[in-house]
Design a protein around this motif. Sequence first.
Motif, PDB file in Angstrom:
ATOM      1  N   ARG A  58       0.780  -1.344  -0.026  1.00  0.00           N
ATOM      2  CA  ARG A  58      -0.043   0.034  -0.024  1.00  0.00           C
ATOM      3  C   ARG A  58       0.944   1.311  -0.139  1.00  0.00           C
ATOM      4  NH1 ARG A  58      -4.920  -0.876   1.149  1.00  0.00           N
ATOM      5  NH2 ARG A  58      -5.407   1.089   2.308  1.00  0.00           N
ATOM      6  N   ALA A  59       0.612   2.162  -1.150  1.00  0.00           N
ATOM      7  CA  ALA A  59       1.377   3.251  -1.076  1.00  0.00           C
ATOM      8  C   ALA A  59       0.549   4.661  -1.463  1.00  0.00           C
ATOM      9  CB  ALA A  59       2.661   3.052  -2.058  1.00  0.00           C
ATOM     10  N   ARG A  60       1.113   5.597  -0.951  1.00  0.00           N
ATOM     11  CA  ARG A  60       0.331   6.941  -1.690  1.00  0.00           C
ATOM     12  C   ARG A  60       1.241   7.638  -2.449  1.00  0.00           C
ATOM     13  NH1 ARG A  60      -4.030   9.218   0.532  1.00  0.00           N
ATOM     14  NH2 ARG A  60      -4.982   8.016   2.035  1.00  0.00           N
ATOM     15  N   MET A  61       0.898   8.284  -3.328  1.00  0.00           N
ATOM     16  CA  MET A  61       1.903   9.092  -4.499  1.00  0.00           C
ATOM     17  C   MET A  61       1.943  10.589  -3.944  1.00  0.00           C
ATOM     18  SD  MET A  61       0.990   9.639  -8.414  1.00  0.00           S
ATOM     19  CE  MET A  61       0.836   7.890  -8.944  1.00  0.00           C
ATOM     20  N   SER A  62       3.038  10.826  -3.669  1.00  0.00           N
ATOM     21  CA  SER A  62       3.495  12.221  -3.065  1.00  0.00           C
ATOM     22  C   SER A  62       3.935  13.249  -3.910  1.00  0.00           C
ATOM     23  CB  SER A  62       4.139  12.196  -1.680  1.00  0.00           C
ATOM     24  OG  SER A  62       5.419  11.459  -2.177  1.00  0.00           O
ATOM     25  N   GLN A  63       4.726  12.620  -4.710  1.00  0.00           N
ATOM     26  CA  GLN A  63       5.153  13.816  -5.979  1.00  0.00           C
ATOM     27  C   GLN A  63       5.432  13.048  -7.518  1.00  0.00           C
ATOM     28  OE1 GLN A  63       9.172  14.634  -4.318  1.00  0.00           O
ATOM     29  NE2 GLN A  63       8.487  16.410  -3.283  1.00  0.00           N
ATOM     30  N   ILE A  64       5.132  13.823  -8.538  1.00  0.00           N
ATOM     31  CA  ILE A  64       5.377  13.607  -9.672  1.00  0.00           C
ATOM     32  C   ILE A  64       6.470  14.551 -10.112  1.00  0.00           C
ATOM     33  CG2 ILE A  64       4.320  13.390 -12.220  1.00  0.00           C
ATOM     34  CD1 ILE A  64       1.733  12.643 -10.934  1.00  0.00           C
ATOM     35  N   ASN A  65       7.710  13.693 -10.437  1.00  0.00           N
ATOM     36  CA  ASN A  65       8.648  14.675 -10.951  1.00  0.00           C
ATOM     37  C   ASN A  65       9.268  15.805 -10.077  1.00  0.00           C
ATOM     38  OD1 ASN A  65       9.051  13.396 -13.640  1.00  0.00           O
ATOM     39  ND2 ASN A  65       7.470  14.667 -14.474  1.00  0.00           N
ATOM     40  N   SER A  66       9.235  15.232  -8.727  1.00  0.00           N
ATOM     41  CA  SER A  66       9.686  16.081  -7.698  1.00  0.00           C
ATOM     42  C   SER A  66       8.834  17.151  -7.321  1.00  0.00           C
ATOM     43  CB  SER A  66      11.111  16.593  -7.691  1.00  0.00           C
ATOM     44  OG  SER A  66      12.002  15.672  -8.052  1.00  0.00           O
ATOM     45  N   VAL A  67       7.530  17.480  -8.091  1.00  0.00           N
ATOM     46  CA  VAL A  67       6.513  18.398  -7.671  1.00  0.00           C
ATOM     47  C   VAL A  67       5.564  17.734  -6.979  1.00  0.00           C
ATOM     48  CG1 VAL A  67       4.919  20.048  -8.479  1.00  0.00           C
ATOM     49  CG2 VAL A  67       6.953  19.620  -9.735  1.00  0.00           C
ATOM     50  N   GLY A  70       9.368   7.954 -18.460  1.00  0.00           N
ATOM     51  CA  GLY A  70      10.462   8.739 -18.151  1.00  0.00           C
ATOM     52  C   GLY A  70      10.198   9.495 -16.738  1.00  0.00           C
ATOM     53  N   ASP A  71       9.063   9.690 -16.594  1.00  0.00           N
ATOM     54  CA  ASP A  71       8.634  10.666 -15.392  1.00  0.00           C
ATOM     55  C   ASP A  71       8.932   9.795 -14.209  1.00  0.00           C
ATOM     56  OD1 ASP A  71       7.465  12.454 -16.877  1.00  0.00           O
ATOM     57  OD2 ASP A  71       5.435  12.226 -16.566  1.00  0.00           O
ATOM     58  N   GLU A  72       9.083  10.924 -13.083  1.00  0.00           N
ATOM     59  CA  GLU A  72       9.509  10.340 -11.696  1.00  0.00           C
ATOM     60  C   GLU A  72       8.513  10.361 -10.865  1.00  0.00           C
ATOM     61  OE1 GLU A  72      13.290  11.245  -9.474  1.00  0.00           O
ATOM     62  OE2 GLU A  72      13.818  10.023 -10.831  1.00  0.00           O
ATOM     63  N   LEU A  73       8.099   9.168 -10.224  1.00  0.00           N
ATOM     64  CA  LEU A  73       7.102   9.214  -9.187  1.00  0.00           C
ATOM     65  C   LEU A  73       7.600   8.943  -7.757  1.00  0.00           C
ATOM     66  CD1 LEU A  73       4.433   7.074 -10.857  1.00  0.00           C
ATOM     67  CD2 LEU A  73       4.722   9.246 -11.184  1.00  0.00           C
ATOM     68  N   THR A  74       7.192   9.893  -6.626  1.00  0.00           N
ATOM     69  CA  THR A  74       7.672   9.451  -5.500  1.00  0.00           C
ATOM     70  C   THR A  74       6.614   8.992  -4.639  1.00  0.00           C
ATOM     71  OG1 THR A  74       8.994  11.542  -5.574  1.00  0.00           O
ATOM     72  CG2 THR A  74       8.564  10.759  -3.460  1.00  0.00           C
ATOM     73  N   MET A  75       6.624   7.777  -4.265  1.00  0.00           N
ATOM     74  CA  MET A  75       5.682   6.941  -3.409  1.00  0.00           C
ATOM     75  C   MET A  75       5.951   7.135  -1.726  1.00  0.00           C
ATOM     76  SD  MET A  75       3.801   6.093  -6.334  1.00  0.00           S
ATOM     77  CE  MET A  75       2.511   5.350  -5.356  1.00  0.00           C
ATOM     78  N   THR A  76       4.985   6.919  -1.212  1.00  0.00           N
ATOM     79  CA  THR A  76       5.240   6.906   0.297  1.00  0.00           C
ATOM     80  C   THR A  76       4.782   5.728   0.765  1.00  0.00           C
ATOM     81  OG1 THR A  76       4.877   9.324   0.502  1.00  0.00           O
ATOM     82  CG2 THR A  76       4.853   7.997   2.565  1.00  0.00           C
ATOM     83  N   VAL A  77       5.534   4.708   1.401  1.00  0.00           N
ATOM     84  CA  VAL A  77       4.834   3.219   1.792  1.00  0.00           C
ATOM     85  C   VAL A  77       5.423   3.577   3.216  1.00  0.00           C
ATOM     86  CG1 VAL A  77       5.328   0.936   1.628  1.00  0.00           C
ATOM     87  CG2 VAL A  77       5.761   2.376  -0.534  1.00  0.00           C
TER      88      VAL A  77
END
Lengths: 816, 225
Positions: free
Chosen positions: A527-536, A600-607
């Motif tokens: 289970r994860a939440r998406m916090s950033q897309i391309n550092s935004v 190529g987009d970068e996703l930051t996920m919080t687990v």
Amino acid sequence: MQVKRATIHSYWLMLIATVITVGIVTSSQLITHRIELLLERQASELLAADMVILSSSEFSAEYREQARLHGLQISESVSLRSAIFLDGSPRLVELKAVDKAYPLRGKLERAGEMTGTRTVTNEIPLPGEVWVDTKLAQLVGGNLSLGEKDFDTRWLLTYEPDRGGAIFNLAPRVLMNLDDLPATGLVIPGSRVRHSMMFAGEAADVTRFKIWLTINLKPGEEIQDLENARPEMRQALERTRKFFALAIVLTLVIAMAAIAITARYTASREASKVAMLRAFGISQSSLFKYYLRQLGMLWLAATIIGVLLGWVTQFPLQWALDGWFGKTLPQVDGLGPYLTAALVGLLALAGFSLPYLLNATTTPPMQVLRAAMNRRSWRRGLLISGSAIVAIFLVLVMLMQSSVLAVATLALVLVCALILPLILGWMVKLLLLSSRRRFWLRQYLLSRLQATSRGAIYVMSGFSLVLIAILLIAVVKDELIGEWEIQLPQNIPNYFLINIRGEDIREIEKFLRQRQIEASTPYALVRARMSQINSVDVDKIGFSDPRASHSVTHTFNITYADELPDQNQIVDGKWLNEAGSGAEVSVEQGLAQQLDLKLGDELTMTVGSQILQVEVSSIRSVVWENFKPNFYLIANADLLESYPQTWLLSARIREQHKADLKQLMKRYPAVTLLDISELMARVRSIVDRASVALQFFFLFALASAVIVLLAAIQTGKQEREIESSLLRALGAGTRQLYRVHVLEYTLMGALIGFFSACFASLAGWVISVYFFNIEFHLSPTVWIYSLISASLVLTLAGTFVSRRVYNISPMKILRS
Amino acid sequence: MAEDNLCIELKQVGKTVDTPDGKLDILANISLDVKYQEAVVIKGASGSGKTTLLGLMAGLDQASSGDVTLFGQNLFGKNEEQRSAMRAGKVGFVFQSFHLVQGASAVQNVMLPLELSGVGDALQLAQTSLQQVGLEHKSDTLVEHLSGGEQQRVAIARAYAIRPKLLFADEPTGNLDATTGRQIADLLFHLRDQSGTTLVLVTHEAELLERGDRQILIESGGLLS
């Protein structure tokens, strides 16, 4: 008076064709809109409402007030997890407290005992009473303690519309009255509860309220509606809606082709009369006004009859569908459908017949003396085609509100209408060239088709267009249903086993295998939440798709896999690096579109408390309706293996294995078993019901086809009689005459059937692949049906209608 | 018993039709003979019954009374099918409105009666026939692209192609201008002279009347001479 009677007689086919057009529009406006409303409502039942907002804290009272102002019904519920004692052991249950209004869509279903009759009910648990999941069947008839309060366990809860909503988080359900919740003492500050506020009402009101809500939504609150709640339902509804639109457009095209052909026939019959009147000095403008009045009267009559026909035909269909749907179709109010139908009738009639009549009024008076004078110029041809194109376009835009499918259908129709006469003409010419040593019988028949005076090529093109439209409805319908059959094979899973601990998964797989229970590949869920897309930060991104802001607030269940799951297809990029070295993620196509994600987009996920960074390496299409485990995000195994996770798998559990389930549940009490057959059946029924409703439009299509057929046979009837009389005079016997006509109609039918099958297959492919996103299979049955039906119908009807021709007196040739 | 050299024999022939105002006698008590190789021209005003008479003589229609004998066979009691079989390969027609098959070429139109009566090399015979009417260069032209005079030539070629024993011409120059009409009449009689075909020609033009071996005048359903 004599002239008037003759005019009415020559107009009757045109009148019927216009009546059918108006009838189709009235009926489709009344019925399809109602069916669409019902289908949406059916789908809404899976949410138990049209829209739901979810939150971990109580909602502002303003929501309730605003919803009321928007004319919506409201219901509230609170869900939380609690433990009960079952056979001396604690058991986690999903407790849901509902108010009297619940559910706003759909019904609850209950039974007195496990094997008892299930009954649909409008009630909810009475105060002091709970209804329990079938997995807690042993509690029925007894007491159950929830927190500080004891409850009577009176009923088994056998169906709850929105049960599938949180598919991977279900513990056995306990349903209670919302008024009892405070007394349990289970909800205290800091408790993990989920508040739901449900709304239902007219689609427009719901949409307006949703806009207001989107602006006023507070952090931590989430909107769920059909668009984001149930991808499998959304896909099914979307296809059904498109299919309806397509079927209506095609039926209309058939009806309009009928108007065009009958108008041409009428104009050709009027030409000699017009020539005579013009020779007597009647001006062209007077004649045009005369025909305009005739058309006006025809439109008025057709509108009255057509609207009545459309209004009446909704009842048998409604009666049939009510039985099928088990409920009454929602009502459509206002005069809108009738006015639209009248306007479409006017546009179609004017667009298709005015140019022909204008053409007739410009008939040179010399035609009285020399019939050959009536040769159409290219300008007139252009006027006729241009006017028809404008009419079709206006009708389609009006009915389809400029949808891409409508424009594409128009393009398709135009291509067919323009190309068909050319191809048919070339085909006949080619066949004529093939053998010149003999004339009788083949060349004679082909000459008859080629003769411009008979207009056979145009009639054949019109008939082909009708057949193409009928075949297209059938082809696309078969493809759609066929696609469903492929997606829902016999061994489709009917259970999801979720909340499986990592250490149990192999054992559970073994357990199922030993009992020959078919199961899917197991998938881990992180289970994860998406916090950033391309550092935004996602809450700072202005997404173009309004659904995106809701999607990013979701908790995603990310899985990892080495192989691309079944019925997933990479549409862009490459499947995850098999070496497993990179931090990659494969994103579902719909989600990628919503969030404007690209390779190529970068996703930051919080687990949990950890941060995970992944790069989008592929975009994937997913068949949501297949009821297999499907995922928005799939990452590398190496990346996720170390994170906290549970597992899930789907299985096909037959009746004889149901007893094994108890054993499984006993051995692995943490595992939750989710029966999805009910959900699956509901989704599947949407396409089934839609296809039943469509059979009805086939009746209209067939009625129009009959008109086209009659016009086709009527056109050239006089020429046919004179030719038969000539053949008689030249010594032809009845058998020879009979052969000529039977073979002429069969040849016409075969050519029509052949080209219709070609065009229908081609158009079917375009529509299936580009508009329904389904794989197209070239069907030999379309060719067989097309060739046989066109040849048979034309031969039988033509031979029957032309039966006088076989006994025609050769004296006619002297008198003509 | 019909005489052997008679191609057509009419005895007391009458034709009555039903009209809204009662029965109408179109022809009454017509008796006439046409010998083989004879050229008979029937003249009459519009509505005199000449086309009806031609129809009865050719077996296209049935008489209400009297006997019609064609090629020595009485047509009385013969149905349409039997009468049609009698005409096949023996009787040719030339019509006022040409009545060619539209969409077909000149040669194909000429081939039509040949093939209907089962003649083997229809194409060869048709081309020869077109040559006789001076249209061999237009044999592959669609008939709707030909002038009125040319279309009537094709019709004449079609009529003569089967080498008919008997040829009926119904106002063959009626749709043509005077010059073309004259040319067509020349052609018709020239071919008839060459082939020895029996010709029955119906007209209201005085010029054509003189070209026959015998003239018959018809007025109000009765013969004057």
